[in-house]
Design an enzyme around this catalytic site. Sequence first.
Site, short mmCIF file in Angstrom:
data_model
loop_
_atom_site.label_atom_id
_atom_site.label_comp_id
_atom_site.label_asym_id
_atom_site.label_seq_id
_atom_site.Cartn_x
_atom_site.Cartn_y
_atom_site.Cartn_z
N GLY B 329 -7.69 -1.56 3.02
CA GLY B 329 -7.16 -2.67 2.24
C GLY B 329 -7.72 -2.64 0.83
O GLY B 329 -7.99 -1.57 0.28
N SER B 330 -7.96 -3.81 0.29
CA SER B 330 -8.34 -3.89 -1.11
C SER B 330 -9.74 -3.37 -1.40
O SER B 330 -10.11 -3.20 -2.56
CB SER B 330 -8.26 -5.33 -1.59
OG SER B 330 -6.95 -5.79 -1.44
N THR B 331 -10.56 -3.10 -0.36
CA THR B 331 -11.88 -2.52 -0.63
C THR B 331 -11.73 -1.12 -1.21
O THR B 331 -12.68 -0.53 -1.70
CB THR B 331 -12.75 -2.44 0.64
OG1 THR B 331 -12.08 -1.61 1.60
CG2 THR B 331 -12.98 -3.81 1.25
N PHE B 332 -10.51 -0.59 -1.14
CA PHE B 332 -10.21 0.74 -1.68
C PHE B 332 -10.08 0.69 -3.21
O PHE B 332 -10.21 1.70 -3.87
CB PHE B 332 -8.88 1.20 -1.06
CG PHE B 332 -8.71 2.69 -0.97
CD1 PHE B 332 -9.70 3.50 -0.43
CD2 PHE B 332 -7.53 3.29 -1.40
CE1 PHE B 332 -9.51 4.87 -0.32
CE2 PHE B 332 -7.34 4.66 -1.30
CZ PHE B 332 -8.35 5.46 -0.74
N LYS B 333 -9.82 -0.50 -3.74
CA LYS B 333 -9.46 -0.61 -5.16
C LYS B 333 -10.56 -0.16 -6.11
O LYS B 333 -10.27 0.54 -7.08
CB LYS B 333 -9.01 -2.04 -5.47
CG LYS B 333 -7.62 -2.35 -4.90
CD LYS B 333 -7.25 -3.82 -5.08
CE LYS B 333 -5.89 -4.10 -4.44
NZ LYS B 333 -5.63 -5.55 -4.33
#
Lengths: 370, 632
Positions: B329-333
């Site tokens: 999810g957004s922890t990839f950003k």
Amino acid sequence: MIQRLWHLFVRNLDGPLLLLALLLMLVNLAVLFSASNQSVERIIAQLMNMSVALTVMWLAANISPQKMMGLAPPVYLLGLVMLVGVAVAGDVVNGARRWLHVGVTRIQPSEIMKIALPMMLAWYFQRQQASLRMKDFAVAALLMALPLGLILKQPDLGTAILVGAASFYVMFLAGLSSRIVWLMVIAGVGGIYFVTHWDLCIKLFHDYQCRRVATMLDPMEDPLGAGYHTIQGTIAIGSGGVLGKGWLAGTQTHLDFIPERTTDFIFAVFAEEFGLIGNTVLLVLYLLVIARGLFIASKASNFFGRLMAGAIALSFFTYAFVNMGMVSGILPVVGVPLPLISYGGTALVTLLLGFGILMSIHAHRKLVQS
Amino acid sequence: MKQPTLLKDSSEELYSFQSRLLIALLVVFVAFGGLVARFVYLQVVQHEHYQTLAESNRISIVPIAPNRGLIYDRNGVLLAHNYSAYTLEITPSKVGDLDQTLTELDKIVEITAKDRKRFKKLQEESKNFESLPIKTRLTDEEVARFAANRYRFPGVEINARLFRHYPHGDSASHLIGYIGRINDKDLAQIESSDQATNYRGTDHIGKSGLEQSYERELHGTTGYAEVETDAGGRPMRTLRTRAPVAGNNLVLSVDMELQKIVEQAFGNRRGALVAIEPASGGVLAMVSRPGFDPNLFVDGIDPQNWKELNESDDKPLNNRAIQGTYPPGSTFKPFMALAALETGKRTAAQAIADPGFYNFGGHRFRDDKPGGHGYVDMYRSIVVSCDTYYYQLATDMGIDAIARFMGELGFGSRTGVDVDGEKTGVLPSPEWKRKRFRKPEMQKWYAGETVSIGIGQGYNAYTPMQLAHAVSTLANDGVVFKPHIVRFVEDPLTSRRRAIEPTPIKTLPLQQKNIDVIKRGMIGVNTEGTGARAFAGAQYVAAGKTGTAQVFSLKGSKYSEHGTKEHLRDHALYVAFAPAEQPKIALAVLVENGGFGAQSAAPIARQVFDYYLLGKRPATPAVEDDSAGDSQ
């Protein structure tokens, strides 16, 4: 016509050596039959091994020492390359990397070195014969260190001892100064003692360092295993007494107490069934082989022949002494077979190849002189 | 060579050669003489001694199993130990009618149906001549009662044995693992690694976790006793012993206190957390929930418990931290943003105007916030977690560049942590797709698939361990350490410790100024962004990033937490490190079906940091109630 062919066939064979080899192989079959719980398949397999080995012996007997000398450097190099091959891409069996695939079959290049290394050294000393100096022994030491290091790394302590001993004999017979001879003997014996005796090692180094060295040199090393082997070996020998329990009647053998009883520990079976008398006869047979070998060495026409013959005879002695010593509990357990008696084809071929070389050296002694 | 001048020399040399041959012959005689002496000693002098030994076969070699090494956490808290207890054991081959014997036995020592089932299972897995436990941990009274009746039960005996015990029960169970009885598969493994003699006398072997991966250290070296036995094979006296060498102890880098705080914080939710010390790669906590009680496995698990554990929907036996793979999810950003800076696709100041969606190939990719976030530069893209920014970025970078950069950070490959069973996860790339699928139309990579890769969705699937590892690398300014759970291997006798050295595997060629941009963004998350609520009032600066991973694609309709079945709800994620200026701890948390990351994952991280950095224990559980946050 047939007579002439027969003469051609046997002219290079040495009667006494052949007779001794056949006698020892007879003992081999008798003990193997007992040790394998009377397995006919084992006997047939060993007979096959023997015929291969005898063929190799005949071939070697018919190659003149001159030709052999020419072969020494390429065979040595080939052996060295194959040892490197083993280190890089060898097969691991029982935790040691010893085997190399060559086309359809796989071989153990360290075995080749048992003959190739002493032959290379003898070739080198023959070339330098006129003016043998310390420098030449340094070169010889280097020629010896390369394959020895690779064999130790596999790891294969037993083979390393045999290869190292064979090349040491060449140097000794070539006239290495006695001070260095002593030094090498002490270093060699001390080194072997050290790596096979834990308690001593542990006093000086970390436990895990000793373990690393020990398993590096001999993966079979484990206190339970080795201790068990020796205990059972001495019980079998001791219970044999003077006359022995008789062929096929060894209780230790048949109750499965002796481990590896067809290969490295076959002497325990022999000693249990044939007793002190059997042992003495066996020692005499071995002594005759060695004496014949040393005699051939003393009569050889050139330096190469002398060194080679002496080294082969003394290597044979090393096999016998180390094996009987370890089974009877006075030497540490290292993987060395009983010459011409342990089951298995590889050692048999190497040993009879040595016999063949001895025969060739003896048969050609006059041809060269004249 | 046949020059006459040399003739004298060579005859001299010949002489010396022959004298050396004589010396050699002498050595041969002496050596063979030594052998003869030895043979005479064994076969004449000691003959009677050996004769009796051989005849009654009086000597047997009895292996003595070594004590298994203990396991401690970093502060010396005991995690696995051995205790001695009496067991009632049966050798099936020596017993005529097993059922009859068990019925008779039950009158003396209670044998429950559970015991019987477990014994049946053990019997199927082992050889008939082995002695198998029917009942363990007998009371003194039971021992006395059986001893009085022993003569009635041939083949049944009481033995004192060492048992493995895990005092913390289901805490850290995946990490420590458990031992179990050696089965045929283990035996083959032992034999192929040439350990057969060393395992004589050993009944148990590590089956999972550290117990399995450090088996060689923990087991030790088997000793033996040379025992004289009578005709019936009963031992009379010991002639000689070689003491076993106890296995080494393990000292972990894990802080058990921290581990328990995390486990409590999870409550009865499923999920995982991995916390790593960035400067060494030492694992501080590795939690997978729910856990299981490893003590159940030690003497063979009974079928009922096994069924419960194995068939539960919660999959308690899975070590989610290294075996569960999840979209990040957004922890990839933050990693995407770093990739953009490093490859020069974006500068930190470059901004977009976010309308709340991104059109690509006729498809509308929505942002989480319906009206869009407006003006968004890189800092804000991390702080507010703007999807549109990353949809565009992913398309601009292309899948190959993304895969290359993320691969360097360890995504999609095993971290090499020292427990077995780690999964690789999926680092999506055209190449991966070609290998993964068989049908040609499935093998092709579509440009539209790249878009959602940018926000950590799509084919992306990583273990919490990989995520924590990547965060730790970022916190460490690009120096990659191999994560390791064991810190020291300790010799139990000398207490000498051998360190599992923290070895930097490599240093990624990242520019510090780029790393600083990302770190600033992640600090912003916790001060003014999606993590601000969880980190309100923190006495240290923490850098983090929330994430929510879709389990279920809703195809355009609005996601509502209450309207979706529990196991289809989104996973909540949070990655963080603190203190931001000099990180001492980096972590990744995943709460399965936990909804928004800010709501259920970030508070767990807060408790971890509060305890680890300040020594503060949580007063309230980390769960926030279901009052919705608009964060992602």
